[in-house]
Motif scaffolding. Structure first.
Motif, PDB file in Angstrom:
ATOM      1  N   THR A  30       0.866  -1.174   0.000  1.00 21.70           N
ATOM      2  CA  THR A  30       0.000   0.000   0.000  1.00 21.70           C
ATOM      3  C   THR A  30       0.902   1.222   0.000  1.00 21.70           C
ATOM      4  O   THR A  30       2.007   1.192   0.549  1.00 21.70           O
ATOM      5  CB  THR A  30      -0.917   0.046   1.238  1.00 21.70           C
ATOM      6  OG1 THR A  30      -0.086   0.020   2.404  1.00 21.70           O
ATOM      7  CG2 THR A  30      -1.853  -1.142   1.262  1.00 21.70           C
ATOM      8  N   LYS A  31       0.418   2.316  -0.604  1.00 24.00           N
ATOM      9  CA  LYS A  31       1.237   3.520  -0.685  1.00 24.00           C
ATOM     10  C   LYS A  31       1.392   4.170   0.690  1.00 24.00           C
ATOM     11  O   LYS A  31       2.448   4.655   1.059  1.00 24.00           O
ATOM     12  CB  LYS A  31       0.604   4.519  -1.650  1.00 24.00           C
ATOM     13  CG  LYS A  31       0.721   4.100  -3.109  1.00 24.00           C
ATOM     14  CD  LYS A  31       2.021   4.613  -3.718  1.00 24.00           C
ATOM     15  CE  LYS A  31       2.149   4.226  -5.177  1.00 24.00           C
ATOM     16  NZ  LYS A  31       2.317   2.775  -5.371  1.00 24.00           N
ATOM     17  N   LEU A  32       0.312   4.159   1.459  1.00 24.54           N
ATOM     18  CA  LEU A  32       0.349   4.880   2.734  1.00 24.54           C
ATOM     19  C   LEU A  32       0.837   4.014   3.888  1.00 24.54           C
ATOM     20  O   LEU A  32       1.134   4.521   4.956  1.00 24.54           O
ATOM     21  CB  LEU A  32      -1.037   5.446   3.046  1.00 24.54           C
ATOM     22  CG  LEU A  32      -1.511   6.489   2.017  1.00 24.54           C
ATOM     23  CD1 LEU A  32      -2.941   6.924   2.313  1.00 24.54           C
ATOM     24  CD2 LEU A  32      -0.598   7.703   2.018  1.00 24.54           C
ATOM     25  N   GLY A  33       0.879   2.711   3.668  1.00 20.28           N
ATOM     26  CA  GLY A  33       1.431   1.801   4.670  1.00 20.28           C
ATOM     27  C   GLY A  33       0.745   1.908   6.016  1.00 20.28           C
ATOM     28  O   GLY A  33      -0.489   1.927   6.111  1.00 20.28           O
ATOM     29  N   THR A  34       1.586   2.009   7.036  1.00 24.19           N
ATOM     30  CA  THR A  34       1.086   1.977   8.407  1.00 24.19           C
ATOM     31  C   THR A  34       0.188   3.171   8.730  1.00 24.19           C
ATOM     32  O   THR A  34      -0.568   3.130   9.697  1.00 24.19           O
ATOM     33  CB  THR A  34       2.286   1.947   9.378  1.00 24.19           C
ATOM     34  OG1 THR A  34       3.258   1.083   8.834  1.00 24.19           O
ATOM     35  CG2 THR A  34       1.872   1.428  10.735  1.00 24.19           C
ATOM     36  N   ILE A  39      -5.556   6.513   9.584  1.00 21.73           N
ATOM     37  CA  ILE A  39      -6.574   7.036   8.671  1.00 21.73           C
ATOM     38  C   ILE A  39      -7.939   6.404   8.941  1.00 21.73           C
ATOM     39  O   ILE A  39      -8.969   7.080   8.939  1.00 21.73           O
ATOM     40  CB  ILE A  39      -6.146   6.800   7.208  1.00 21.73           C
ATOM     41  CG1 ILE A  39      -4.871   7.592   6.920  1.00 21.73           C
ATOM     42  CG2 ILE A  39      -7.248   7.219   6.247  1.00 21.73           C
ATOM     43  CD1 ILE A  39      -4.200   7.247   5.622  1.00 21.73           C
ATOM     44  N   GLN A  40      -7.908   5.094   9.223  1.00 18.67           N
ATOM     45  CA  GLN A  40      -9.188   4.415   9.431  1.00 18.67           C
ATOM     46  C   GLN A  40      -9.990   4.997  10.596  1.00 18.67           C
ATOM     47  O   GLN A  40     -11.157   5.355  10.412  1.00 18.67           O
ATOM     48  CB  GLN A  40      -8.975   2.913   9.596  1.00 18.67           C
ATOM     49  CG  GLN A  40      -8.783   2.249   8.242  1.00 18.67           C
ATOM     50  CD  GLN A  40      -8.167   0.874   8.315  1.00 18.67           C
ATOM     51  OE1 GLN A  40      -7.765   0.421   9.375  1.00 18.67           O
ATOM     52  NE2 GLN A  40      -8.095   0.215   7.174  1.00 18.67           N
ATOM     53  N   PRO A  41      -9.401   5.136  11.782  1.00 19.63           N
ATOM     54  CA  PRO A  41     -10.205   5.739  12.857  1.00 19.63           C
ATOM     55  C   PRO A  41     -10.609   7.186  12.548  1.00 19.63           C
ATOM     56  O   PRO A  41     -11.704   7.616  12.937  1.00 19.63           O
ATOM     57  CB  PRO A  41      -9.293   5.667  14.091  1.00 19.63           C
ATOM     58  CG  PRO A  41      -7.951   5.333  13.590  1.00 19.63           C
ATOM     59  CD  PRO A  41      -8.120   4.645  12.275  1.00 19.63           C
TER      60      PRO A  41
END
Lengths: 265, 376
Positions: A30-34, A39-41
């Motif tokens: 994934t580009k954004l990784g960790t 981002i999800q919350p």
């Protein structure tokens, strides 16, 4: 039980390796990784804000909405990851189960290590967002630990039950996402548990506490926001007892079917 | 000899569709000495793999018990638990710990594992970009460095290139001889079983048919296969063609020393005997050689006087790859076919260099070995 424990300690490297695998693989390529762990919350918060704050104007016990909701998401994220990933872990590892022996319970238990890493990310986010509203005291630390333990026992208990039963009843795999969604709405993450007091007859209120998230969030918020226990001690006791019962019974059932697992796949 | 493993009265029942039951294993008693390599042979579905699964605790026996003296590790399929997204390095740790090693002991053997696999340059590359050869080498290498007392191995040698095969065999030999660790080895490859095992157990339809020295048991097993595939007595077969003036009584393949172990590059003797009910001036024998897949390989012809009743075909240097083959046999009396037997005689060819021609082995369609050399 003693020999099982000895075996688990022998295989502790495996628990850690499985968790590392899950963690690395999850954001591989994934580009954004960790960053996704943050981002999800944040995205959830945005939606919850629109629905519960703007549209419904739900009560949040006089705590600013963002701090309040994020405090709930810390544990919901942990609980939900354990439940959904743990429940699916045996079916996902089916070739391994048919080829190699190792204590199967580690597949489920190791999910908690991954969930803990996520939890730390959200916790850091929370410290920044809720800096003005939260009380970082010894008491709040205690309530954090208690809530974490309860989340662990309850979510792992459910995951053990689901994982073991779903080998026999594959239908359960269909129910799990739905079950998790149901729990989300029944849990006072973006609204105050006090809303239930007016909404439900007292007899039914106690049943709500069979949802461990009720007890978990009340214990945690009592500490971090110095709210006191809004509901009754009875309700919280039900949550605690039920969490422990889920874990113990789940563990025992899991051990009982462990040696038949390869034949059921 | 001290025991490493005792198998006592192991039975395993499976349920097939509804109330029907099936015994995959029936009352198996077997033990394994320390440092011993035990080979398990038998037809597909005989129960070999079920036994390994029970030994490795993947599944529980219905009856019986197993005593294990020491630590056991199983290698039922190399590479199980490898994750394609993770690097070689990460997979060594992951796979090692799945197989029961601690992180510390993996670390201690890390360089050895990497050297053995020969993948040091690609350690930090995700294994999904590995060639299949590299993948298999790495996977076997992790398993070959397990610190267990007993190693269970199921058909792993069917993989990798010829050089690596030899390395694996040498490694297994080293594990059993130098390190006095025990191995249970399942394979359909009689060549590998023969050269590697100290003792062989033949499992037939869930029962332990025989145990003993590899030569003897393999011969018995192959003899059994022959009976299974063709009637023991060609004289009694009813699926024959021809006008019946002659009938084959015996068709048998042996090595020069009389044993059923036929090796590639060594001699093969086929003896034929028949009875004829009519006078003939001339008899012609015709044999056609096929491999186990029914692909035609070659023919042999012989003419003899009409009063003869037996003949022998000798092939001094059998140029066949390892695998199963059979002959079709015809007999002509004065130019008219008197008897024909399809698949008259099965035989298995072993090869000491049984993985020499790797490409051919992978096709599982054994053919002929042709002497050759390359110039470039």
């Amino acid at each position: 039980m003693a020999s099982q424990w000895k075996e688990l300690t022998q295989y502790r490297s495996l628990g850690i390796s499985l968790a590392r695998r899950d963690f690395k693989v999850r954001y591989a390529q994934t580009k954004l990784g960790t960053l996704w762990a943050l981002i999800q919350p944040l995205l959830s918060m945005a939606v919850l804000f629109l629905v519960f704050q703007r549209a419904l104007q739900a009560d949040t016990q006089s705590i600013p909405f963002l701090s309040y909701t994020l405090s709930g998401l810390i544990f919901w994220g942990f609980f939900n990851y354990n439940l959904s990933q743990g429940a699916a872990s045996l079916i996902q590892a089916r070739t391994m189960l048919q080829k190699i022996y190792f204590p199967r319970i580690l597949l489920v238990l190791s999910k908690s290590l991954v969930a803990s890493v996520d939890l730390i990310f959200v916790l850091i986010l929370f410290v920044f967002v809720a800096f003005a509203d939260a009380h970082f005291t010894l008491f709040s630390l205690g309530s954090f630990v208690a809530a974490l333990l309860m989340s662990f026992f309850a979510s792992q208990g459910l995951a053990l039950w689901f994982a073991a039963l779903s080998l026999r009843f594959r239908d359960l795999q269909q129910i799990i996402p739905f079950f998790a969604q149901m729990l989300f709405f029944l849990s006072p993450i973006a609204y105050s548990p006090e809303l239930w007091h007016t909404a439900l007859n007292e007899k039914f209120q106690i049943l709500l506490y069979l949802n461990p998230m009720m007890g978990i969030l009340e214990i945690w918020r009592a500490g971090i926001f110095e709210l006191g226990f809004s509901a009754n001690i009875n309700g919280i006791s039900v949550s605690i007892a039920f969490s422990l019962a889920l874990f113990l019974s789940g563990w025992i059932y899991f051990q009982k079917v462990e040696r038949k697992m390869a034949d059921l796949l | 000899m001290k025991k490493a493993l005792e198998i006592q009265g192991i039975s395993k029942q499976y349920r097939i569709a509804g109330k029907e039951h099936f015994w995959a294993l029936d009352n198996i008693d077997l033990d394994l000495g320390q440092g011993e390599v035990l080979g398990l042979i038998g037809a597909n579905g005989a129960g070999k793999s079920t036994l390994l699964k029970i030994l490795s605790r993947i599944t529980a026996p219905t009856k019986g018990q197993i005593k294990v003296y020491g630590k056991m590790a199983s290698l039922l399929e190399v590479g199980t638990g490898f994750h394609p997204e993770l690097s070689g390095r990460e997979n060594i740790y992951l796979n090692g710990s799945i197989l029961g090693m601690s992180r510390a002991s993996i670390k201690a053997r890390f360089d050895e594992i990497v050297d053995f696999a020969g993948v040091s340059r690609f350690l930090d590359m995700p294994v999904k970009r590995y060639s299949s050869g590299m993948f298999v080498r790495l996977a076997f290498s992790v398993a070959a460095h397990l610190d267990s007392d007993i190693l269970l191995i199921d058909e792993v040698l069917a993989v990798g290139d010829a050089d690596f095969q030899k390395k694996c065999l040498a490694r297994m030999e080293d594990i059993s001889k130098a390190q006095a660790r025990s191995i249970v080895f399942v394979s359909h490859n009689m060549g590998a079983i023969n050269s590697l095992c100290d003792r062989v157990a033949w499992i037939n339809q869930g029962k332990l048919q025989a145990t003993g020295a590899p030569n003897e048991i393999i011969e018995q097993y192959l003899g059994g296969l022959e009976q299974l595939n063709a009637d023991s007595n060609p004289a009694e077969r009813s699926d024959r063609e021809g006008d019946g003036r002659a009938r084959f009584q015996q068709i048998e393949v042996k090595a020069k020393d009389g044993s059923k172990l036929i090796k590639s590059g060594e001699s093969l003797e086929l003896s034929l005997a028949w009875e004829s009910s009519a006078q003939a001036k001339e008899i012609r024998l015709e044999l056609h050689l096929f491999n186990s897949r029914g692909n035609y390989l070659s023919s042999f012809q012989h003419q003899l006087k009409g009063d003869q009743q037996k003949a022998q075909l000798s092939i001094p240097e059998l140029p066949l790859m390892s695998g199963r083959f059979f002959f079709n046999a015809h007999i002509y009396l004065d130019g008219i076919r008197a008897d024909f037997l399809g698949r008259a005689c099965y035989f298995e060819v072993l090869s000491d260099e049984w993985q020499q021609n790797e490409v051919a082995v992978q096709r599982q369609n054994p053919g002929v070995e042709i002497k050759n050399s390359w110039q470039s």
